[in-house]
Write a protein that holds these residues in place. Structure first.
Motif, PDB file in Angstrom:
ATOM      1  N   LEU A 120       0.962  -1.230   0.437  1.00  0.00           N
ATOM      2  CA  LEU A 120       0.084  -0.003  -0.481  1.00  0.00           C
ATOM      3  C   LEU A 120       0.978   1.338  -0.208  1.00  0.00           C
ATOM      4  CD1 LEU A 120      -2.865  -1.049   2.562  1.00  0.00           C
ATOM      5  CD2 LEU A 120      -3.191  -0.901   0.146  1.00  0.00           C
ATOM      6  N   ALA A 121       2.083   1.074   0.585  1.00  0.00           N
ATOM      7  CA  ALA A 121       2.889   2.564   0.865  1.00  0.00           C
ATOM      8  C   ALA A 121       3.509   2.680  -0.617  1.00  0.00           C
ATOM      9  CB  ALA A 121       3.683   2.113   1.365  1.00  0.00           C
ATOM     10  N   ALA A 122       3.151   1.861  -1.298  1.00  0.00           N
ATOM     11  CA  ALA A 122       4.279   2.052  -2.783  1.00  0.00           C
ATOM     12  C   ALA A 122       3.083   3.295  -3.641  1.00  0.00           C
ATOM     13  CB  ALA A 122       4.098   0.761  -3.652  1.00  0.00           C
ATOM     14  N   ALA A 123       1.706   3.099  -3.308  1.00  0.00           N
ATOM     15  CA  ALA A 123       0.941   4.190  -4.014  1.00  0.00           C
ATOM     16  C   ALA A 123       1.040   5.888  -3.524  1.00  0.00           C
ATOM     17  CB  ALA A 123      -0.587   3.922  -3.584  1.00  0.00           C
ATOM     18  N   LEU A 124       1.672   5.917  -2.888  1.00  0.00           N
ATOM     19  CA  LEU A 124       2.225   6.935  -1.923  1.00  0.00           C
ATOM     20  C   LEU A 124       3.404   8.148  -2.629  1.00  0.00           C
ATOM     21  CD1 LEU A 124       1.112   6.008   1.894  1.00  0.00           C
ATOM     22  CD2 LEU A 124      -0.198   7.509  -0.121  1.00  0.00           C
ATOM     23  N   THR A 125       3.955   9.260  -2.910  1.00  0.00           N
ATOM     24  CA  THR A 125       5.246   9.703  -3.374  1.00  0.00           C
ATOM     25  C   THR A 125       6.155  10.148  -1.971  1.00  0.00           C
ATOM     26  OG1 THR A 125       3.729  11.983  -2.595  1.00  0.00           O
ATOM     27  CG2 THR A 125       4.096  10.999  -4.983  1.00  0.00           C
ATOM     28  N   ARG A 126       5.205   9.759  -0.337  1.00  0.00           N
ATOM     29  CA  ARG A 126       6.443   9.796   0.480  1.00  0.00           C
ATOM     30  C   ARG A 126       5.796   8.686   1.477  1.00  0.00           C
ATOM     31  NH1 ARG A 126       5.908  15.635   2.796  1.00  0.00           N
ATOM     32  NH2 ARG A 126       8.026  14.978   4.575  1.00  0.00           N
ATOM     33  N   PRO A 127       6.249   7.891   1.148  1.00  0.00           N
ATOM     34  CA  PRO A 127       5.797   6.291   2.494  1.00  0.00           C
ATOM     35  C   PRO A 127       6.242   6.537   2.725  1.00  0.00           C
ATOM     36  CG  PRO A 127       7.826   5.700   0.783  1.00  0.00           C
ATOM     37  CD  PRO A 127       7.047   7.692   0.531  1.00  0.00           C
ATOM     38  N   GLY A 128       7.889   7.306   3.902  1.00  0.00           N
ATOM     39  CA  GLY A 128       8.136   7.373   4.900  1.00  0.00           C
ATOM     40  C   GLY A 128       7.137   7.736   6.158  1.00  0.00           C
ATOM     41  N   ARG A 129       5.381   8.528   5.566  1.00  0.00           N
ATOM     42  CA  ARG A 129       4.880   8.959   6.893  1.00  0.00           C
ATOM     43  C   ARG A 129       3.805   7.931   6.828  1.00  0.00           C
ATOM     44  NH1 ARG A 129       0.986  13.505   3.788  1.00  0.00           N
ATOM     45  NH2 ARG A 129       2.544  14.532   2.611  1.00  0.00           N
ATOM     46  N   PHE A 130       3.480   7.070   6.521  1.00  0.00           N
ATOM     47  CA  PHE A 130       2.613   5.976   6.414  1.00  0.00           C
ATOM     48  C   PHE A 130       3.271   4.303   7.280  1.00  0.00           C
ATOM     49  CE2 PHE A 130       0.786   1.890   4.204  1.00  0.00           C
ATOM     50  CZ  PHE A 130      -0.137   2.300   4.247  1.00  0.00           C
ATOM     51  N   LEU A 131       1.515   3.733   8.064  1.00  0.00           N
ATOM     52  CA  LEU A 131       1.941   2.730   8.685  1.00  0.00           C
ATOM     53  C   LEU A 131       0.738   2.172   9.006  1.00  0.00           C
ATOM     54  CD1 LEU A 131       1.824   3.606  12.613  1.00  0.00           C
ATOM     55  CD2 LEU A 131       0.901   4.938  11.097  1.00  0.00           C
ATOM     56  N   GLY A 132       0.488   0.953   9.231  1.00  0.00           N
ATOM     57  CA  GLY A 132      -0.559   0.553   9.637  1.00  0.00           C
ATOM     58  C   GLY A 132      -1.017   0.818  11.946  1.00  0.00           C
ATOM     59  N   MET A 133      -2.317   1.106  11.328  1.00  0.00           N
ATOM     60  CA  MET A 133      -2.844   1.204  12.898  1.00  0.00           C
ATOM     61  C   MET A 133      -4.564  -0.158  12.617  1.00  0.00           C
ATOM     62  SD  MET A 133      -2.523   4.953  13.917  1.00  0.00           S
ATOM     63  CE  MET A 133      -3.012   4.731  15.292  1.00  0.00           C
ATOM     64  N   HIS A 134      -3.505  -0.866  12.952  1.00  0.00           N
ATOM     65  CA  HIS A 134      -4.823  -2.136  12.915  1.00  0.00           C
ATOM     66  C   HIS A 134      -5.513  -2.244  14.728  1.00  0.00           C
ATOM     67  CE1 HIS A 134      -6.056  -6.522  13.003  1.00  0.00           C
ATOM     68  NE2 HIS A 134      -7.075  -6.174  12.426  1.00  0.00           N
ATOM     69  N   PHE A 135      -6.826  -1.492  14.374  1.00  0.00           N
ATOM     70  CA  PHE A 135      -7.805  -0.941  15.585  1.00  0.00           C
ATOM     71  C   PHE A 135      -8.420  -2.167  15.373  1.00  0.00           C
ATOM     72  CE2 PHE A 135      -7.012   2.952  14.343  1.00  0.00           C
ATOM     73  CZ  PHE A 135      -6.867   3.840  16.113  1.00  0.00           C
ATOM     74  N   PHE A 136      -9.091  -2.911  16.829  1.00  0.00           N
ATOM     75  CA  PHE A 136     -10.213  -4.180  16.889  1.00  0.00           C
ATOM     76  C   PHE A 136     -11.342  -3.950  17.215  1.00  0.00           C
ATOM     77  CE2 PHE A 136      -5.262  -4.850  17.152  1.00  0.00           C
ATOM     78  CZ  PHE A 136      -5.587  -6.087  16.566  1.00  0.00           C
ATOM     79  N   ASN A 137     -12.621  -4.419  16.534  1.00  0.00           N
ATOM     80  CA  ASN A 137     -13.719  -4.669  16.761  1.00  0.00           C
ATOM     81  C   ASN A 137     -14.180  -5.296  18.306  1.00  0.00           C
ATOM     82  OD1 ASN A 137     -16.634  -4.030  15.954  1.00  0.00           O
ATOM     83  ND2 ASN A 137     -16.989  -5.463  15.103  1.00  0.00           N
ATOM     84  N   PRO A 138     -15.158  -4.472  19.139  1.00  0.00           N
ATOM     85  CA  PRO A 138     -15.243  -3.028  19.140  1.00  0.00           C
ATOM     86  C   PRO A 138     -14.390  -2.017  18.912  1.00  0.00           C
ATOM     87  CG  PRO A 138     -16.657  -4.098  20.529  1.00  0.00           C
ATOM     88  CD  PRO A 138     -15.735  -4.730  20.541  1.00  0.00           C
ATOM     89  N   VAL A 139     -14.332  -1.019  18.208  1.00  0.00           N
ATOM     90  CA  VAL A 139     -12.639   0.107  18.286  1.00  0.00           C
ATOM     91  C   VAL A 139     -13.022   1.027  19.887  1.00  0.00           C
ATOM     92  CG1 VAL A 139     -11.589   1.709  17.996  1.00  0.00           C
ATOM     93  CG2 VAL A 139     -12.387   0.027  16.289  1.00  0.00           C
ATOM     94  N   PRO A 140     -14.095   1.289  19.892  1.00  0.00           N
ATOM     95  CA  PRO A 140     -14.007   2.251  21.298  1.00  0.00           C
ATOM     96  C   PRO A 140     -13.667   0.772  22.910  1.00  0.00           C
ATOM     97  CG  PRO A 140     -16.287   2.394  20.451  1.00  0.00           C
ATOM     98  CD  PRO A 140     -15.787   1.389  19.547  1.00  0.00           C
ATOM     99  N   ALA A 141     -13.898  -0.517  23.004  1.00  0.00           N
ATOM    100  CA  ALA A 141     -13.735  -1.360  23.974  1.00  0.00           C
ATOM    101  C   ALA A 141     -12.805  -1.982  23.823  1.00  0.00           C
ATOM    102  CB  ALA A 141     -14.622  -2.388  23.859  1.00  0.00           C
ATOM    103  N   SER A 142     -11.762  -2.022  22.941  1.00  0.00           N
ATOM    104  CA  SER A 142     -11.258  -2.839  22.539  1.00  0.00           C
ATOM    105  C   SER A 142      -9.768  -2.450  23.203  1.00  0.00           C
ATOM    106  CB  SER A 142     -11.142  -3.615  21.139  1.00  0.00           C
ATOM    107  OG  SER A 142      -9.474  -3.572  21.268  1.00  0.00           O
ATOM    108  N   ALA A 143      -8.701  -2.637  23.855  1.00  0.00           N
ATOM    109  CA  ALA A 143      -7.582  -2.343  24.079  1.00  0.00           C
ATOM    110  C   ALA A 143      -6.653  -1.993  23.775  1.00  0.00           C
ATOM    111  CB  ALA A 143      -7.595  -3.577  25.271  1.00  0.00           C
ATOM    112  N   LEU A 144      -6.165  -2.582  22.305  1.00  0.00           N
ATOM    113  CA  LEU A 144      -5.427  -2.775  21.602  1.00  0.00           C
ATOM    114  C   LEU A 144      -5.244  -2.379  20.107  1.00  0.00           C
ATOM    115  CD1 LEU A 144      -2.348  -4.311  21.026  1.00  0.00           C
ATOM    116  CD2 LEU A 144      -4.679  -6.501  19.660  1.00  0.00           C
TER     117      LEU A 144
END
Length: 288
Positions: free
Chosen positions: A132-156
């Motif tokens: 996915l980063a390959a689609a960006l001109t500045r891949p250094g600003r990109f990362l994965g933030m994998h939230f868990f469902n349900p997001v408000p109650a999940s600790a991770l």
């Protein structure tokens, strides 16, 4: 003197207002961020706000949030296109379905809109962050933030570092995760990361056990819940995640990691019948 606690990003954009996107938006808004959600139609935008409103009311009823729900919801707005995201956003989180081409297109569009200092993140649960980063001109600003469902109650929040992700971007994402009151797990980009890879392996084997007649779903789930102290069993969790989502992840990991992630026949059959779990009222369990 105690250290200053981390602060949430002041301005956040969320691309996609489905169950995950709305949960992410709710969580940042409840922490004090101004949040803009991208949804393409008035109906889907209204549905996203309704998901957040319901989530806030439930949090208030449980006593987990003291700020009035209306005050939090006032920090959430919607726009109909990525091009209308706030250019000065600190963070943009993409939270659309697991379609690599769609995600790459939307992330590239967002990058063209926002300032140079904006962090871009994907909420993918299994797709390659590096690709996915390959689609960006500045891949250094990109990362994965994998939230868990349900997001408000999940600790991770699983933070996925691609090869080009800068140390500063990872540090900012860590601070924001802690500002939300959540715990981080940092992993290097790899198919399925840590959480999806391990969780899927358990879930697929549980489905095979049902398929082979080893035990009923309730018995398999109770074995893991009572014997291993999992908060819920793998089949109930599959219903909550969505059988279609589990199938898509399995197909991706099957292609990248081999036969041990081959989707069971029963999973394919249930998805074909529309038995997708809680969101359709029927999966391995019947849902009201």
């Amino acid at each position: 003197m105690s250290p200053t606690p981390p602060a949430p990003p002041a301005v956040v954009g969320v691309i996609g207002g489905g169950r995950m996107g709305a949960g992410i938006a709710q969580t940042f808004a409840a922490a004090g961020s101004s949040v803009t959600i991208v949804e393409s139609s008035p109906d889907t935008a209204a549905a996203a706000r309704e998901r957040i409103a319901v989530g806030l009311e439930r949090a208030a009823a449980r006593g987990t949030r003291t700020e009035p729900p209306a005050h939090v919801l006032a920090r959430v707005s919607t726009v109909d296109a990525v091009e209308h995201l706030p250019a000065h956003a600190d963070l943009i989180v993409e939270a659309v379905p697991e379609d690599a081409a769609l995600k790459a297109r939307l992330l590239a569009a967002a990058e063209r809109v926002v300032d140079a200092g904006t962090v871009l993140a994907t909420n993918t649960s299994s797709l390659s962050v590096t690709d996915l980063a390959a689609a960006l001109t500045r891949p250094g600003r990109f990362l994965g933030m994998h939230f868990f469902n349900p997001v408000p109650a999940s600790a991770l929040v699983e933070l996925v570092r691609a090869p080009d992700t800068t140390a500063d971007v990872l540090a900012r994402a860590l601070d924001w995760t802690h500002a939300l009151g959540k715990q981080d797990v940092v992993v290097n980009d790899s198919p399925g990361f840590a959480s999806s890879r391990l969780g899927l392996a358990l879930g697929l084997e549980a489905i095979r056990m049902v398929e082979d007649g080893v035990a009923a779903p309730e018995a398999i789930d109770d074995a893991m819940r009572l014997g291993y102290r999992h908060p819920m069993g793998p089949l109930r969790l599959t219903d909550l995640v969505g059988l279609d989502v589990r199938l898509a992840i399995a197909e991706h990991l099957h292609a990248t990691l081999g036969e041990r992630f081959a989707p069971p026949r029963l999973l394919r059959e249930k998805v074909a019948r529309g038995e997708l779990g809680r969101k359709t009222g029927q999966g391995f369990y019947a849902w009201p």
